[in-house]
Design an enzyme around this catalytic site. Structure first.
Site, PDB file in Angstrom:
ATOM      1  N   LYS A   1       0.850  -1.197   0.000  1.00 44.39           N
ATOM      2  CA  LYS A   1       0.000   0.000   0.000  1.00 44.39           C
ATOM      3  C   LYS A   1       0.883   1.244   0.000  1.00 44.39           C
ATOM      4  O   LYS A   1       1.887   1.295   0.731  1.00 44.39           O
ATOM      5  CB  LYS A   1      -0.887  -0.041   1.251  1.00 44.39           C
TER       6      LYS A   1
ATOM      7  N   SER B   1      -9.677   1.716   2.927  1.00 36.99           N
ATOM      8  CA  SER B   1      -8.839   2.475   2.023  1.00 36.99           C
ATOM      9  C   SER B   1      -7.820   1.621   1.271  1.00 36.99           C
ATOM     10  O   SER B   1      -7.290   2.064   0.254  1.00 36.99           O
ATOM     11  CB  SER B   1      -8.096   3.559   2.809  1.00 36.99           C
TER      12      SER B   1
ATOM     13  N   SER C   1      -9.743  -0.551   7.144  1.00 29.13           N
ATOM     14  CA  SER C   1      -9.192  -0.439   5.791  1.00 29.13           C
ATOM     15  C   SER C   1      -8.546  -1.692   5.224  1.00 29.13           C
ATOM     16  O   SER C   1      -8.261  -1.747   4.034  1.00 29.13           O
ATOM     17  CB  SER C   1      -8.186   0.703   5.723  1.00 29.13           C
TER      18      SER C   1
HETATM   19  N1  GLN Z   1     -12.861   4.061   6.368  1.00 27.86           N
HETATM   20  C1  GLN Z   1     -12.326   4.472   7.641  1.00 27.86           C
HETATM   21  C2  GLN Z   1     -11.969   5.925   7.591  1.00 27.86           C
HETATM   22  O1  GLN Z   1     -12.177   6.522   6.619  1.00 27.86           O
HETATM   23  C3  GLN Z   1     -11.164   3.617   7.999  1.00 27.86           C
HETATM   24  C4  GLN Z   1      -9.937   3.985   7.290  1.00 27.86           C
HETATM   25  C5  GLN Z   1      -8.774   3.138   7.644  1.00 27.86           C
HETATM   26  O2  GLN Z   1      -8.905   2.100   8.272  1.00 27.86           O
HETATM   27  N2  GLN Z   1      -7.605   3.615   7.270  1.00 27.86           N
HETATM   28  O3  GLN Z   1     -11.470   6.466   8.526  1.00 27.86           O
END
Ligand code: GLN
Length: 485
Positions: free
Chosen positions: A79, A154, A178
Site C-alpha cells: 500500500k 482504504s 481499511s
Molecule cells: N474508512 C475508515 C476511515 O475513513 C477507515 C480507514 C482506515 O482504516 N484507514 O477512517
C-alpha cells in the site's frame, strides 16, 4: 492452470521441488498484471525490473543449495502509505506526489529479508481516509468481480491486486477497517492485527493509536505465512509488543469442538443488509455443526463506536498531518506571500477534500473550548468499549460478526455523501479502538458478489483466529475464485 492462479504456499512447494523458478512465478504475476491493470487501476507504481532482480537473486540462492525463507520468490504489493526506500510513496495525495523515502518501513525490510519480489505500490484513499478508494488524488480502483463497483477502502488497491491475482500477497493498513472491509468486498482474507503485533515504523501515520499494518492473501494459510513474516517486536516502534511467537502457518489446525463463538446482537440489527445477515448466520450455523457453541452476547454502548472513532481518528490525523506544511517535504505552492501564506496555500492545494474535512474536524475537537466536550468524552467512551469487549471475550473465545453492512457498492454511489461512506465502517471501527485482532474470511456470495465474515479475538490471539478461519475454509470449501477479467 496458470501459475498466478495458484496459492503462495503451492508455488513455494513447486519452487522447492525445482519445478518452477522464482523468475517464472514473478513473470506469471507480472504478465497477469499487464493484462488486467488497465481495467482495475490497482497500482500507483509498478516495479517489474526490480521484482525480477529479486526473483533472480532467489533462484541463484536456490541453485547454490542455500536454504530459502518461506516466502522467498513470492511476489508482493505494498500500500502506498508504507515507506519504501528510493521508491515514491505518495499516500495517494498530491502533497506527497514526489516524495521518495530515504528508508524502508520495518514491514518492507522484513519482506526483503524473505526475498519477496516487490511488484509495486498500490492505490488507496488519500492518507487512508475512506472506504472506497475513490478519495485517491490519482485514480479509482475497480472491483475485480464487477468493474462498476468499488473494491472497498482504504486499502482497495492492495485488495484488488490480490483478488485479481496480480500478486499472491499484499499489505495494507487498517485504522478503522481499511484492511477488513476491502478484503470482505473482494472475497479474500485480510487481518487487522492486535495493536502492537506488527511494527508501524515507516507507515505514514493517520491515527497512531489505531493504525496497524496487516496482510492480504487469497487463503488463510498464505495470510498466516505473511503475518508470521511481518509480525514481532521492533526496536524502531515503541508501541510494538515484545512478544516472540512461534510461526502460525506451519501449525494450522482444523477443529472448533467446544469453542465458544459469540454473536454480538448489536452487529446484526438495523442497517445490515438482510442477505448479508443471513450469510453470516449461516456461517455461524456451520461452526455449530462442527461442534462449536454459539452464544448471544451484548456489547452495550456499541452504537457510540462510530462517532467515537471519527473524533479520535480525526484528532490524531489533524496532529499527524501537521508535518505536511510545504516546508520540510512534499508539495509547496508556487505562489505565496509570507510563511503563513505558504502553509495555507500548500496545504489547501496539496490535500484533497476528505483529508481537509478530517483535519478541520480533528482541530475542532482538540481546540481548548471543545476538548472536554468531544475529545475527552471520546477517550472515556473508548475505555468503556475496551471493558465491554474484554467482558464479551471473557465469555467467548471469538466473536463472529459481519464486516460490511452491504456488498461492494457502485463507484460514485457514496462519493458525495461522507456520512453514508462513514456508515460503511460500522462493523469495523470499534475493533481498532479496543486494540483487538480481527480476521476477515470469505463466507459466500450475495447477488454474485463476494462477502466475508469478521472473526474478532482476544488481544494477541491471532493464532486462534487463523485456526478458526482455517477450519471454516477447509470444511466448507468456500474461498477465493479467480475473477474473469
Ligand atoms: N474508512 C475508515 C476511515 O475513513 C477507515 C480507514 C482506515 O482504516 N484507514 O477512517
Amino acid at each position: 492452470m496458470e501459475l498466478y492462479e495458484k496459492m503462495g504456499y503451492e508455488l513455494r512447494e513447486l519452487m522447492d521441488k525445482k519445478e518452477v523458478s522464482a523468475r517464472e512465478v514473478t513473470e506469471s504475476f507480472l504478465a497477469r498484471t499487464d493484462a488486467v491493470e488497465g481495467k482495475l487501476g490497482s497500482f500507483l507504481t509498478l516495479l517489474p525490473e526490480e521484482a525480477l532482480k529479486t526473483a533472480d537473486a532467489v533462484d541463484k540462492k536456490a541453485a547454490a543449495g542455500e536454504k530459502l525463507s518461506p516466502l522467498a520468490g513470492l511476489p508482493i504489493a505494498i500500500k502506498d502509505c508504507i515507506c519504501t526506500k528510493d521508491v515514491r510513496t505518495t499516500c495517494a495525495s498530491k502533497i506527497l506526489e514526489n516524495f521518495i523515502p530515504p528508508y524502508d518501513a520495518t514491514v518492507v525490510l522484513r519482506m526483503k529479508e524473505q526475498g519477496m519480489p516487490i511488484i509495486g505500490k498500490t492505490n488507496l484513499d488519500e492518507f487512508a481516509m475512506g472506504s472506497s478508494c475513490e478519495n485517491s488524488a490519482y485514480q479509482k480502483t475497480h472491483n475485480p468481480y464487477d468493474l462498476s463497483r468499488v473494491p472497498g477502502g482504504s486499502s482497495g488497491g492492495s485488495a484488488a491486486a490480490v483478488a485479481a491475482a496480480q500478486v499472491p500477497f499484499s499489505v495494507g493498513s487498517d485504522t478503522g477497517g481499511s484492511i477488513r472491509q476491502p478484503a470482505c468486498l473482494t472475497g479474500i482474507v485480510g487481518l487487522k492485527p492486535s495493536y502492537g503485533s506488527v511494527s508501524r515504523y515507516g507507515l505514514v501515520a493517520f491515527g497512531s493509536s489505531l493504525d496497524q499494518v496487516g496482510p492480504f492473501a487469497r487463503c488463510v494459510k498464505d495470510n498466516a505465512m505473511l503475518f508470521d513474516a511481518i509480525a514481532g517486536p521492533d526496536a524502531m516502534d515503541a508501541t510494538s509488543a515484545r512478544i516472540n511467537r512461534t510461526p502460525i502457518a506451519p501449525n494450522l489446525k482444523v477443529g472448533v469442538k467446544g469453542l465458544k463463538i459469540g454473536l454480538p446482537k448489536e452487529f446484526f440489527g438495523e442497517g445490515i443488509d438482510p442477505e448479508v445477515r443471513a450469510l453470516i448466520m449461516a456461517a455461524a450455523e456451520e461452526y455449530r455443526k462442527m461442534g462449536a457453541e454459539l452464544l448471544e452476547v451484548d456489547l452495550p454502548f456499541a452504537e457510540y463506536a462510530l462517532p467515537t472513532y471519527y473524533i479520535v481518528s480525526s484528532a490524531e490525523a489533524s496532529s499527524n498531518l501537521a508535518r505536511f506544511d510545504g516546508v520540510k517535504y512534499g508539495y509547496r505552492s508556487p505562489n505565496f506571500e509570507d510563511l503563513n501564506d505558504l502553509y495555507f496555500k500548500s496545504r489547501s492545494e496539496g490535500f484533497g477534500p476528505e483529508v481537509r474535512r478530517r483535519i478541520m474536524l480533528g482541530t475542532y475537537v482538540l481546540s481548548s473550548g471543545y476538548y472536554d466536550a468531544y475529545y475527552k468524552r471520546a477517550q472515556l467512551m473508548r475505555e468503556k468499549l475496551k471493558q465491554v469487549y474484554n467482558a464479551a471475550l471473557d465469555r467467548c473465545d471469538v466473536l463472529l460478526t459481519p464486516t460490511s453492512p452491504t456488498v461492494a457498492f457502485k463507484l460514485g454511489e457514496k462519493e458525495s455523501d461522507p456520512l453514508s461512506m462513514y456508515l460503511s465502517d460500522i462493523c469495523t471501527v470499534s475493533i481498532n479502538m479496543v486494540e483487538l485482532p480481527a480476521l476477515v474470511v470469505p463466507c459466500g456470495m450475495v447477488n454474485g458478489l463476494p462477502m466475508g465474515m469478521q472473526l474478532i479475538g482476544r488481544k494477541y490471539a491471532e493464532e486462534t483466529l487463523y485456526n478458526v478461519a482455517y477450519t471454516f475454509e477447509q470444511t466448507t470449501g468456500l474461498g477465493w475464485v479467480c475473477p474473469t477479467l
